[in-house]
Design a protein around this motif. Sequence first.
Motif, short mmCIF file in Angstrom:
data_model
loop_
_atom_site.label_atom_id
_atom_site.label_comp_id
_atom_site.label_asym_id
_atom_site.label_seq_id
_atom_site.Cartn_x
_atom_site.Cartn_y
_atom_site.Cartn_z
N HIS A 6 0.85 -1.20 0.00
CA HIS A 6 0.00 0.00 0.00
C HIS A 6 0.89 1.24 0.00
CE1 HIS A 6 -4.04 1.84 1.14
NE2 HIS A 6 -3.21 2.87 1.23
N HIS A 8 1.37 5.43 -1.94
CA HIS A 8 0.78 6.51 -2.74
C HIS A 8 1.92 7.23 -3.46
CE1 HIS A 8 -3.08 5.95 -0.70
NE2 HIS A 8 -2.40 5.89 0.44
N GLU A 96 -8.71 2.75 -1.75
CA GLU A 96 -9.10 2.31 -0.46
C GLU A 96 -10.48 2.86 -0.10
OE1 GLU A 96 -6.63 4.38 2.71
OE2 GLU A 96 -5.45 4.85 0.92
N HIS A 156 -5.93 -2.49 5.57
CA HIS A 156 -4.65 -1.83 5.41
C HIS A 156 -4.31 -0.93 6.60
CE1 HIS A 156 -3.67 2.40 4.42
NE2 HIS A 156 -4.97 2.58 4.40
N ASP A 206 2.39 2.90 3.15
CA ASP A 206 1.39 3.97 3.13
C ASP A 206 2.11 5.31 2.86
OD1 ASP A 206 -1.19 4.92 3.08
OD2 ASP A 206 -1.45 5.00 5.24
#
Length: 261
Positions: A6, A8, A96, A156, A206
């Motif tokens: 996970h 970004h 998500e 997550h 994350d």
Amino acid sequence: MLVDSHAHIDGAEFDADRDEVVARAREAGVVAILNVGTGDPHGGDLERAVRVAEQYEGVYAAVGVHPHDARLFDERAAERVNELAQSSKRVIAWGEIGLDYHYDNSPREVQREVFTRQLRMARELNLPVIIHSREADAETVEILRAESGGAAGIMHCFGGGYEMAAGVLELGFMISFAGNVTFKKAEALRDVARRVPVERLLVETDCPFLTPVPFRGRRNEPARVAETARCLAELHGIEADEFGRITTGNFQRFFNLSLTQ
Ligand SMILES: [Zn+2]
Ligand SMILES: [Zn+2]
């Protein structure tokens, strides 16, 4: 071998050096990165997440409307996400999605509605879901129980208690831990992590958020997933290499991928 389940990396924080960030991840043994699209579903953010995934070997994408943006979800948004979810082989999950009662950026009633709706949409496409839940443990599990219908999912950036972990494990979900499990004061979270069977564990950054110890205060990036993996390996009394192999295998099996270094 590691996977960042996970991240970004399509955000502006990485615009200046995205190539180097992905290269550093590869050097650190990260064989796959799941780049999760967030933001205004009308604004092109989700498209960008897919585009970035397509630019790099081993980078995959998820698309969905984050609970923060649930208030922006309407029929046009639903259609766009639905199309995007089918637009590329690199899109392997819907998310998500979930509930965030910490920030409450969207009214809770709307969050619940949009969460439920997207669970149904993902199920129709047979896509696994990526779940975000903050300070909403009981309701998240309740909605998942009612609506996931046996679908595959990942909880997550796990931050809940053991009861929630047990609830989602019972639904067959994977549990992914982020850098916050390495934080000094996270003893309770580490206790939960210790009790999750290794075959159900995933690791994530994350990023750009939640930079693990000892790099706190700096921008996070996929290569740092190694720190979180090391912490979890220790909790489970496994060598870091072995732990990497196991969790990479978990990710491969879950998404039915074959990853190469
Ligand atoms: Zn999240
Ligand atoms: Zn996220």
